[in-house]
Design an enzyme around this catalytic site. Structure first.
Site, short mmCIF file in Angstrom:
data_model
loop_
_atom_site.label_atom_id
_atom_site.label_comp_id
_atom_site.label_asym_id
_atom_site.label_seq_id
_atom_site.Cartn_x
_atom_site.Cartn_y
_atom_site.Cartn_z
N LYS A 205 0.86 -1.18 0.00
CA LYS A 205 0.00 0.00 0.00
C LYS A 205 0.90 1.23 0.00
O LYS A 205 1.69 1.45 0.92
CB LYS A 205 -0.92 0.01 1.22
N LYS A 260 -2.08 -1.43 -3.79
CA LYS A 260 -2.96 -0.26 -3.76
C LYS A 260 -2.11 1.00 -3.85
O LYS A 260 -1.11 1.10 -3.13
CB LYS A 260 -3.77 -0.26 -2.45
#
Length: 335
Positions: A205, A260
């Protein structure tokens, strides 16, 4: 290994032959997109018969649990296998230590129970992170200097994950980027007998600028007040680091891993899926969705064609599935 073509030279090889007719294009298509590929992220709020638009995400709404249950029925009819829950926590329930995150009767926990009762076959995934619950909007417990404490935060994340599993969550998805939290959560789930509760780790992320509309949607943008998450989310300049993060989380007990944001990081998806050979997902995040919607609303891009093309790019890069706010519309388009 460098690619070496085994085909002959033109005109013995004409690559366009396989593109000249619809049947041939369908026969040799390398990837396919279906509703089975989608996880639908939704925002849930307190109350009954409550529906709030998210201005920075046209077409996306915050829903109360009763309306969420109705939506779940439509998801099942469209063949979407899973929903991802993100609670909108009232200001009065936020705190420095995020105690509301593991309240057995908290908003997320009640939403899980309602969804599993109404649609037991629908997979329910929950966000394991503290930013919706903290007064400062960071994903963890902070010290006096505002630094997020890794191990102290993990203690709370473990409690949060345990409470979600007890409520019936099928998948817990830690999105906090604390070191070691996957192993700690896996141990607690095993000890509690939740041996089939899946962990989808937000393993890579990034500290991205694409998250703004999401923070508006869950109500954490006002809490973070221009701060950043650089000390725990990944540097967008790094690629090798993502492989280390993903490999460590798999070793600690993650069943699936996530990259992400999505489209700007498909190079990371490709590396992770090819090198680690584990189920790899990506999140087409709020900023990606908002950009697409702005172009659609201005008539600059064709909505359905571009929506499906964007989702196909995830599959082509190696995604097993995609978290996307387009899940419902895309599933309808694919019927």
């Amino acid at each position: 290994m460098a690619f070496e073509s085994t085909r002959g030279a033109f005109p013995h090889t004409r690559m366009r032959r396989l593109r000249a007719s619809d049947f041939a294009r369908r026969l040799v298509r390398e990837n396919a997109l279906s509703p089975n590929d989608f996880i639908y992220p939704v925002f849930v709020l307190e109350g009954e018969n409550q529906r709030e638009a998210v201005p920075s995400m046209p077409g996306v709404e915050r829903l109360s649990i009763d309306l969420l249950v109705e939506l779940a029925g439509e998801m099942v009819s469209l063949g979407i296998p899973a929903i991802a829950l993100f609670p909108v926590v009232p200001t009065e329930k936020k705190s420095l230590l995020a105690e509301e995150a593991y309240n057995a009767d908290g908003l997320a926990q009640r939403a899980v129970r309602a969804l599993k009762q109404a649609q037991p076959e629908l997979g329910v995934m929950t966000d394991i992170a503290l930013d919706p619950f903290t007064t400062h909007g960071q994903d963890g417990i902070i010290d006096d200097q505002g630094y997020v404490l890794n191990d102290r935060t993990t203690e709370v994340l473990v409690q949060q994950a345990a409470s979600h599993a007890a409520a019936g969550a099928d998948v817990v998805a830690p999105s906090d980027m604390m070191d070691g939290r996957i192993g700690a959560i896996r141990n607690v789930l095993e000890d509690a007998g939740h041996v089939n509760t899946l962990i989808m780790s937000y393993a890579a992320k990034y500290a991205s600028s694409y998250y703004g509309p999401f923070r508006d949607a869950v109500g954490s943008s006002g809490n973070i007040k221009g701060g950043n998450k650089f000390s725990y989310q990944m540097d967008p300049a790094n690629s090798d680091e993502a492989l280390h993060e993903c490999a460590l989380d798999l070793q600690e007990g993650a069943d699936m891993i996530m990259v992400k944001p999505g489209m700007p990081y498909l190079d990371i998806v490709r590396r992770v899926s090819e090198e680690l050979k584990a189920p790899t997902f990506a999140y087409q995040v709020s900023g990606e969705y908002a950009m697409h919607m702005a172009a659609f609303e201005h008539g600059w891009l064709s909505r359905e064609a571009v929506m499906l093309e964007s989702l196909m790019s995830f599959k082509r890069a190696g995604c097993a599935g995609i978290l996307t706010y387009f899940a419902m519309d895309a599933a309808r388009a694919l019927q």
